[in-house]
Design an enzyme around this catalytic site. Structure first.
Site, short mmCIF file in Angstrom:
data_model
loop_
_atom_site.label_atom_id
_atom_site.label_comp_id
_atom_site.label_asym_id
_atom_site.label_seq_id
_atom_site.Cartn_x
_atom_site.Cartn_y
_atom_site.Cartn_z
N ARG A 37 0.57 3.57 -3.34
CA ARG A 37 -0.07 4.88 -3.19
C ARG A 37 0.79 5.97 -3.82
NH1 ARG A 37 0.04 5.02 1.79
NH2 ARG A 37 -1.97 4.05 2.17
N SER A 76 0.84 -1.21 0.00
CA SER A 76 0.00 0.00 0.00
C SER A 76 0.87 1.25 0.00
CB SER A 76 -0.93 0.00 1.21
OG SER A 76 -0.19 0.12 2.40
N ASN A 134 -0.10 7.87 -7.45
CA ASN A 134 -0.29 9.33 -7.51
C ASN A 134 0.66 9.99 -8.48
OD1 ASN A 134 -2.27 10.75 -5.58
ND2 ASN A 134 -1.55 8.97 -4.43
#
Lengths: 156, 266
Positions: free
Chosen positions: B199, B195, B203
């Site tokens: 993430r 994660s 992005n």
């Protein structure tokens, strides 16, 4: 998403960056910051202490000024009292002196008057004797009538 | 770059999404993305030299402006660590600082015009160059796996081998569910780096892609689209300043949280 050896290379690079930061960056900066915090705390303490000391000194100075003023008024009072005393004493002395001088002068006058009176009395006595002897035309023994003449003199 | 509207844009984006790849062996794992490696190393060195030069001359008296700035960053990071982790911060502090500044700098490469570095490298005969290392999945996983190694290391260090094993097999459902607990804990452990890395990667990759799509407007052949491209690029860049800061911050905070969780006993 193609995983390749970049992963391992970047992990090694990351580890080196972390170690560099642990060894060369973090301790120096945190030390400087902590020292500064200490310095600021000390400075604040010192300022507070100085403030308290100043206040204390102010109070002390005010108390001393008050005391000095009190002392000054006391001294002035005492001086005035003393001056009054001196003045009174001088006046009393002067009056006493005057009285003494007056008494002495009166004594003098009295004694001089006494003396003059006695002289006068003697003179009158002798004049009386002379007159009487002239009247009687004869020598009266002065010695024989001395007692009589003295009595006469005291009567005058 | 691209002259025809549709195929050109696809080609343009695909061109920009291709790494500068250096193959050590003909196939498989052993190859390096030279663009990610060079940019991230350059930024890492800049970070180190910058902070080191300020730390070396750090004075406890009146700080220079440069030292004050470095100290503000450090105090910010230290405050975040202090909030979460109650213990010796001599390792976790610099780790968080490294993560925050390095990730921020790499994210900030996104704010350079997408074509700037590729155009420059093209002059030197290098065709493909991606300037944002954090939009490379290798980069983000490299960091998150390092964090995972640290999490495991600190779990052993704080609880001992027996204690950590006990926790892995008995939490959260007790010793009668040992295999189930172990599987659950492994999933939990694995989910952390995934994660964390995905993430940041997602992005940055998406941000880069949007920049490329907007840049595609510049070669669309219409002045109207060109103007829209300028406006769009500006707006997205300003918004992206927020994204790169937040992503760097989140990566740092989660790193701190994961490692401080490793210290906690269940």
């Amino acid at each position: 998403m193609d995983f390749n050896a970049t992963l391992i290379g970047e992990m090694i690079a990351f580890a080196f960056l972390i170690l560099f930061c642990v060894r060369f960056v973090w301790p120096h900066l945190t030390k400087a910051i902590e020292e500064r915090q200490l310095k600021i705390a000390e400075g604040l303490n010192a300022a507070e202490r100085a403030h308290a000391e100043l206040r204390e000194a102010d109070n002390k100075a005010a108390a001393e000024v008050k005391q000095a003023r009190q002392q000054a008024t006391e001294i002035i009072d005492r001086a005035q009292q003393q001056a009054n005393q001196i003045l009174d004493k001088a006046r009393a002395d002067a009056v006493a002196e005057i009285n003494r001088l007056k008494a002495a002068a009166q004594d003098d006058i009295a004694s001089m008057a006494q003396r003059a009176r006695e002289e006068l009395r003697e003179r009158v006595g002798s004049l009386a004797v002379q007159g009487a002897s002239k009247i009687v035309q004869r020598e009266i023994d002065a010695a024989a009538h001395k007692a009589l003449l003295d009595q006469l003199a005291t009567e005058i | 770059m691209a002259s025809e509207p549709q195929g050109g844009l696809t080609e343009y984006i695909q061109h920009h999404l291709t790494h500068l790849n250096f193959r050590v062996s003909p196939s498989g794992f052993w190859s390096f993305h030279l663009d990610s490696v060079s940019v991230s190393l350059a930024l890492g060195v800049i970070f180190c030299l910058w902070f080191w030069s300020k730390a070396r001359k750090a004075t406890s008296g009146v700080p220079s402006k440069g030292q004050a700035f470095v100290e503000i960053v450090l105090e910010f990071v230290d405050g975040q660590v202090k909030d979460v982790f109650h213990g010796d911060r001599r390792f976790l502090g610099p780790l968080a600082l490294t993560v925050f500044v390095w990730v921020f700098l790499m994210n900030a490469m996104d704010l350079l015009p997408v074509d700037l570095l590729p155009v420059i490298t093209e002059k030197f005969g290098v065709g493909h160059f991606r300037s944002v290392p954090t939009a490379d999945v290798n980069m983000t996983f490299a960091m998150s796996l390092t964090v995972l190694i640290l999490v495991i290391f600190y779990s052993f260090k704080a609880k001992g081998f027996g204690g950590y094993m006990h926790e892995l097999f008995t939490a959260p459902f007790g010793k009668w569910f040992a295999p189930f607990n172990f599987a659950l804990n492994l999933v939990e452990l694995a989910s952390k780096p995934v994660s964390l890395a995905m993430r940041l990667f997602g992005n940055m990759y998406a941000g880069e892609l949007v920049f490329m799509l907007i840049a595609g407007l510049f070669s669309a052949g219409s002045w109207l689209l060109y103007g829209m491209g300028i406006i769009g690029y500006t707006v997205w860049a300003i918004f992206h300043i927020l994204i790169i800061s937040i992503q760097a911050f989140i990566f740092m905070v989660l790193t701190i949280v994961y490692i401080s969780m490793a210290h906690d006993h269940h």
